[in-house]
Design an enzyme around this catalytic site. Structure first.
Site, PDB file in Angstrom:
ATOM      1  N   ARG A  88      55.870  27.953 -31.399  1.00  0.00           N
ATOM      2  CA  ARG A  88      56.853  29.187 -31.222  1.00  0.00           C
ATOM      3  C   ARG A  88      57.399  29.652 -30.029  1.00  0.00           C
ATOM      4  NH1 ARG A  88      56.615  32.242 -35.953  1.00  0.00           N
ATOM      5  NH2 ARG A  88      54.843  31.465 -37.500  1.00  0.00           N
ATOM      6  N   ARG A 167      63.276  41.305 -37.335  1.00  0.00           N
ATOM      7  CA  ARG A 167      62.574  39.911 -37.200  1.00  0.00           C
ATOM      8  C   ARG A 167      63.594  38.945 -36.817  1.00  0.00           C
ATOM      9  NH1 ARG A 167      60.592  39.401 -43.027  1.00  0.00           N
ATOM     10  NH2 ARG A 167      59.791  37.520 -42.827  1.00  0.00           N
TER      11      ARG A 167
END
Length: 212
Positions: A88, A167
């Protein structure tokens, strides 16, 4: 093939991951699954991860990396794998290289954010039987009522428009550098995910076949 699957929330990574596994025979490795397995089995790493999760904190890279490292050492990964949810960040991507893992490509599902907001914020769930609907794409026969059990549908907190926008912003901040990282290594495969599931799958297959 060893594949990294990238894409923003709501891009359909789970659906396409299943299609990739079916066609190419790779092992699907989801960091969420790894966390759950380690915590359920009460492994030393699972115990450490649980401490952070229960406090609402992000699990440190070191723990995540070690869990992934353990998983990649399993025999079933030798014939190829697909990483979903890892890396990530740039440090996680670099740790993958330090493990000596050869990545063949990073597959990036690209979807317009306006479409993603519409996709996610339109989702409705049944609290009783777990059925899922979409107010535009697959609405229930009777508005707000589950076709299967008649319960009143609800929208998850994560699915409201403001949360979705937040998000997506977080995804941009954390993952766009990762996309650039793999682009510089000529490993990035951009795939148009704006169409139907079938169209996106066809685009994914075409991209992977051209890269093999």
């Amino acid at each position: 093939m060893n594949i990294i699957l990238l894409g923003p929330p709501g891009a359909g990574k789970g659906t396409q991951a299943a299609k990739i596994v079916e066609k190419y025979g790779v092992v699907h490795i989801s960091t969420g699954d790894i966390f759950r397995k380690n915590m359920a089995e009460d492994t030393p790493l699972g115990k450490k991860a649980k401490e952070y999760i229960e406090k609402g904190l992000l699990v440190p890279d070191e723990i995540t990396v070690n869990m992934v490292k353990d998983r990649l050492a399993q025999p079933d990964c030798s014939a190829g794998y697909m990483l979903d949810g890892f890396p990530r960040t740039i440090p996680q991507a670099e740790s993958l290289e330090e493990m000596g893992q050869k990545i063949d490509c990073a597959l990036d599902l690209e979807v317009d954010y306006s479409m993603l907001i519409d996709r996610i914020s339109g989702r409705r769930m049944c609290p009783d039987c777990g059925a899922s609907y979409h107010i535009k794409n697959s609405p229930p026969k009777k508005e707000g009522i589950c076709d299967k059990c008649g319960a009143k549908l609800y929208q998850r907190d994560d699915d409201n428009e403001e949360t979705v926008k937040s998000r997506l912003k977080e995804y941009d901040e954390k993952t766009l550098p990762l996309i650039e990282f793999y682009q510089k290594k000529n490993l990035l495969l951009k795939v148009d995910g704006n169409g139907t599931i079938e169209e996106t799958t066809a685009n994914v297959y075409k991209a992977l076949d051209s890269f093999k």
